[in-house]
Design a protein around this motif. Sequence first.
Motif, short mmCIF file in Angstrom:
data_model
loop_
_atom_site.label_atom_id
_atom_site.label_comp_id
_atom_site.label_asym_id
_atom_site.label_seq_id
_atom_site.Cartn_x
_atom_site.Cartn_y
_atom_site.Cartn_z
N VAL A 1 0.83 -1.21 0.00
CA VAL A 1 0.00 0.00 0.00
C VAL A 1 0.87 1.26 0.00
N LEU A 2 1.96 1.24 0.75
CA LEU A 2 2.82 2.43 0.88
C LEU A 2 4.05 2.38 -0.02
N SER A 3 4.06 1.49 -0.98
CA SER A 3 5.29 1.27 -1.77
C SER A 3 5.60 2.39 -2.75
N LYS A 4 4.58 3.10 -3.23
CA LYS A 4 4.81 4.14 -4.23
C LYS A 4 4.79 5.51 -3.59
N THR A 5 5.90 6.24 -3.71
CA THR A 5 5.98 7.60 -3.18
C THR A 5 6.30 8.58 -4.30
N PHE A 6 6.04 9.85 -4.04
CA PHE A 6 6.28 10.91 -5.02
C PHE A 6 7.30 11.88 -4.46
N LYS A 7 8.38 12.09 -5.21
CA LYS A 7 9.47 12.94 -4.75
C LYS A 7 9.40 14.35 -5.32
N ASP B 1 8.13 20.19 2.75
CA ASP B 1 8.60 19.32 3.83
C ASP B 1 7.84 19.55 5.14
N ASP B 2 6.67 20.18 5.04
CA ASP B 2 5.88 20.45 6.24
C ASP B 2 4.88 19.31 6.46
N HIS C 1 10.24 13.03 4.68
CA HIS C 1 11.71 13.03 4.65
C HIS C 1 12.22 12.93 3.22
N ASP C 2 11.70 11.99 2.46
CA ASP C 2 12.17 11.79 1.09
C ASP C 2 10.97 11.45 0.20
N GLY C 3 10.05 12.40 0.08
CA GLY C 3 8.88 12.19 -0.75
C GLY C 3 7.63 11.95 0.08
#
Length: 207
Positions: free
Chosen positions: A71-77, A83-84, A115-117
């Motif tokens: 479910v949390l595998s795809k992130t957007f950078k 960063d708030d 932190h990173d996306g």
Amino acid sequence: MDARTKPIGATPVTATALPRPTREEAEAAVRTLIAWAGDDPTREGLLETPARVAKAYGEFYSGYEQDAGVVLSKTFKEVGGYDDIVLVRDIPFNSHCEHHMVPFVGKAHIAYLPHDGVVGLSKLARLVEVFARRLQTQENLTAQIIDAINEHLGPRGAAVMLEAEHMCMSMRGVRAHGAATITHRFTGVFAEDRVEQDRFFGLIGKR
């Protein structure tokens, strides 16, 4: 120990110590409970109830077959340097108390400091479903949600708050209708900085 009793965040939960009963065995168990309650499982109105209950259980407890990591595998950078705090509040959920197997119903508020996306907002609601659709306690559900966020998103901090009414209190026992149970947990910056905690409570309207 049956693996379903373990607080697992990253992988789907499957029974290891005991073989999973067949659909026919599950329906037979429902007929036994109907008879124990004092009714006749062979009367017309109850003939199809065991099959319906078995099907419903497949929906109620579908979280055992789901994986929080997926479910949390795809992130957007590409978030323009944002960063708030990211917060989704009032996520509706329903789960079942592992002590009496009756529902508890409420809403979840989830926040994290990227932190990173970032992750798609709907995924936070999906994450709640992964763990809510299992036999649960509210305390354990709160911990599993935030642990999965920390494990798979690695945020600078996370905050989770659940509010729910437990039918085991309102339908039986003390019959305290409308009583709300609140649990919350903070990690990272949220755990270290009272200002961030106050900001979280303010954003969800609890200050």
